[in-house]
Design a protein around this motif. Sequence first.
Motif, PDB file in Angstrom:
ATOM      1  N   GLN A 108     -14.163  41.976  -5.743  1.00 43.45           N
ATOM      2  CA  GLN A 108     -14.030  40.876  -4.780  1.00 43.45           C
ATOM      3  C   GLN A 108     -14.951  39.717  -5.289  1.00 43.45           C
ATOM      4  O   GLN A 108     -14.257  38.570  -4.992  1.00 43.45           O
ATOM      5  CB  GLN A 108     -14.700  41.565  -3.268  1.00 43.45           C
ATOM      6  CG  GLN A 108     -13.788  42.662  -2.807  1.00 43.45           C
ATOM      7  CD  GLN A 108     -14.241  43.012  -1.529  1.00 43.45           C
ATOM      8  OE1 GLN A 108     -13.461  43.212  -0.686  1.00 43.45           O
ATOM      9  NE2 GLN A 108     -15.488  42.858  -1.155  1.00 43.45           N
ATOM     10  N   GLN A 109     -16.143  39.907  -5.778  1.00 39.05           N
ATOM     11  CA  GLN A 109     -16.820  38.500  -6.432  1.00 39.05           C
ATOM     12  C   GLN A 109     -15.874  38.094  -7.373  1.00 39.05           C
ATOM     13  O   GLN A 109     -15.921  36.604  -7.481  1.00 39.05           O
ATOM     14  CB  GLN A 109     -18.164  39.020  -6.633  1.00 39.05           C
ATOM     15  CG  GLN A 109     -19.096  39.187  -5.576  1.00 39.05           C
ATOM     16  CD  GLN A 109     -20.730  39.549  -5.972  1.00 39.05           C
ATOM     17  OE1 GLN A 109     -20.819  39.582  -7.169  1.00 39.05           O
ATOM     18  NE2 GLN A 109     -21.446  39.851  -4.939  1.00 39.05           N
ATOM     19  N   ILE A 110     -15.644  38.679  -8.618  1.00 38.23           N
ATOM     20  CA  ILE A 110     -15.087  38.188  -9.680  1.00 38.23           C
ATOM     21  C   ILE A 110     -13.747  37.455  -9.283  1.00 38.23           C
ATOM     22  O   ILE A 110     -13.443  36.391  -9.888  1.00 38.23           O
ATOM     23  CB  ILE A 110     -14.868  39.333 -10.932  1.00 38.23           C
ATOM     24  CG1 ILE A 110     -16.274  39.806 -11.312  1.00 38.23           C
ATOM     25  CG2 ILE A 110     -14.056  38.796 -11.859  1.00 38.23           C
ATOM     26  CD1 ILE A 110     -16.412  41.156 -11.930  1.00 38.23           C
ATOM     27  N   PHE A 111     -12.951  38.119  -8.728  1.00 38.97           N
ATOM     28  CA  PHE A 111     -11.461  37.656  -8.340  1.00 38.97           C
ATOM     29  C   PHE A 111     -11.084  37.308  -7.237  1.00 38.97           C
ATOM     30  O   PHE A 111     -10.154  36.758  -7.187  1.00 38.97           O
ATOM     31  CB  PHE A 111     -10.397  38.876  -8.867  1.00 38.97           C
ATOM     32  CG  PHE A 111     -10.651  39.542 -10.011  1.00 38.97           C
ATOM     33  CD1 PHE A 111     -10.049  38.876 -11.108  1.00 38.97           C
ATOM     34  CD2 PHE A 111     -11.002  40.514 -10.078  1.00 38.97           C
ATOM     35  CE1 PHE A 111      -9.938  39.398 -12.342  1.00 38.97           C
ATOM     36  CE2 PHE A 111     -11.053  41.258 -11.605  1.00 38.97           C
ATOM     37  CZ  PHE A 111     -10.602  40.672 -12.770  1.00 38.97           C
ATOM     38  N   LYS A 112     -12.122  37.153  -6.110  1.00 40.51           N
ATOM     39  CA  LYS A 112     -11.967  36.447  -4.999  1.00 40.51           C
ATOM     40  C   LYS A 112     -10.948  36.946  -4.188  1.00 40.51           C
ATOM     41  O   LYS A 112      -9.941  36.417  -3.556  1.00 40.51           O
ATOM     42  CB  LYS A 112     -11.818  34.882  -5.098  1.00 40.51           C
ATOM     43  CG  LYS A 112     -12.703  34.429  -6.044  1.00 40.51           C
ATOM     44  CD  LYS A 112     -14.257  34.231  -5.228  1.00 40.51           C
ATOM     45  CE  LYS A 112     -15.129  33.426  -6.025  1.00 40.51           C
ATOM     46  NZ  LYS A 112     -16.160  34.054  -6.709  1.00 40.51           N
ATOM     47  N   VAL A 113     -10.603  38.614  -4.193  1.00 42.34           N
ATOM     48  CA  VAL A 113      -9.580  38.985  -3.121  1.00 42.34           C
ATOM     49  C   VAL A 113     -10.262  40.004  -2.345  1.00 42.34           C
ATOM     50  O   VAL A 113     -11.565  40.323  -2.551  1.00 42.34           O
ATOM     51  CB  VAL A 113      -8.565  39.662  -4.360  1.00 42.34           C
ATOM     52  CG1 VAL A 113      -7.955  38.939  -5.127  1.00 42.34           C
ATOM     53  CG2 VAL A 113      -9.536  40.784  -5.279  1.00 42.34           C
ATOM     54  N   LYS A 114      -9.463  40.564  -1.621  1.00 40.26           N
ATOM     55  CA  LYS A 114      -9.946  41.668  -0.668  1.00 40.26           C
ATOM     56  C   LYS A 114      -9.525  43.180  -0.862  1.00 40.26           C
ATOM     57  O   LYS A 114      -8.418  43.146  -1.291  1.00 40.26           O
ATOM     58  CB  LYS A 114      -9.517  41.295   0.817  1.00 40.26           C
ATOM     59  CG  LYS A 114      -9.783  42.323   1.657  1.00 40.26           C
ATOM     60  CD  LYS A 114     -10.006  41.879   3.335  1.00 40.26           C
ATOM     61  CE  LYS A 114     -10.287  42.812   4.203  1.00 40.26           C
ATOM     62  NZ  LYS A 114     -11.442  43.559   4.098  1.00 40.26           N
ATOM     63  N   VAL A 115     -10.474  43.888  -1.034  1.00 39.72           N
ATOM     64  CA  VAL A 115     -10.003  45.334  -1.768  1.00 39.72           C
ATOM     65  C   VAL A 115     -10.068  46.335  -0.510  1.00 39.72           C
ATOM     66  O   VAL A 115     -10.925  46.198   0.081  1.00 39.72           O
ATOM     67  CB  VAL A 115     -11.116  45.795  -2.710  1.00 39.72           C
ATOM     68  CG1 VAL A 115     -10.871  47.290  -3.304  1.00 39.72           C
ATOM     69  CG2 VAL A 115     -11.108  44.833  -4.154  1.00 39.72           C
ATOM     70  N   THR A 116      -8.941  47.172  -0.402  1.00 34.55           N
ATOM     71  CA  THR A 116      -8.978  48.039   0.717  1.00 34.55           C
ATOM     72  C   THR A 116      -9.447  49.372   0.175  1.00 34.55           C
ATOM     73  O   THR A 116     -10.220  50.034   0.985  1.00 34.55           O
ATOM     74  CB  THR A 116      -7.476  48.082   1.057  1.00 34.55           C
ATOM     75  OG1 THR A 116      -6.795  48.576   0.065  1.00 34.55           O
ATOM     76  CG2 THR A 116      -7.080  46.761   1.742  1.00 34.55           C
TER      77      THR A 116
END
Length: 96
Positions: free
Chosen positions: A44-52
């Motif tokens: 989440q920090q590296i790619f700025k996405v939300k992980v489920t």
Amino acid sequence: MKNPRDLIKRPIITEQTSDFMANKRYVFEVDIRANKTEIKDAIQQIFKVKVTSVNTMRVPGKPKRQGRHSGYTSEWKKAIVQLSAESNELEFFESV
């Protein structure tokens, strides 16, 4: 807290993982001591996405020999990361 770039070593790109990318699932080689929450936070920090969700597995070392000397390759850890539906695809993998 550990540096996120130290936890995530490299992406794993094979035919099977390329099929996973259509469903927003990505596979990474990670540090063998990393747990699921650390992997989730690092992605989440590296790619700025939300992980489920994060699934992990330890891949055992294979026996190898060189002449009369025998040993094993290193054991490593693999993580399969599922992104949420509203997250963008990882731009790192778009060229694959």
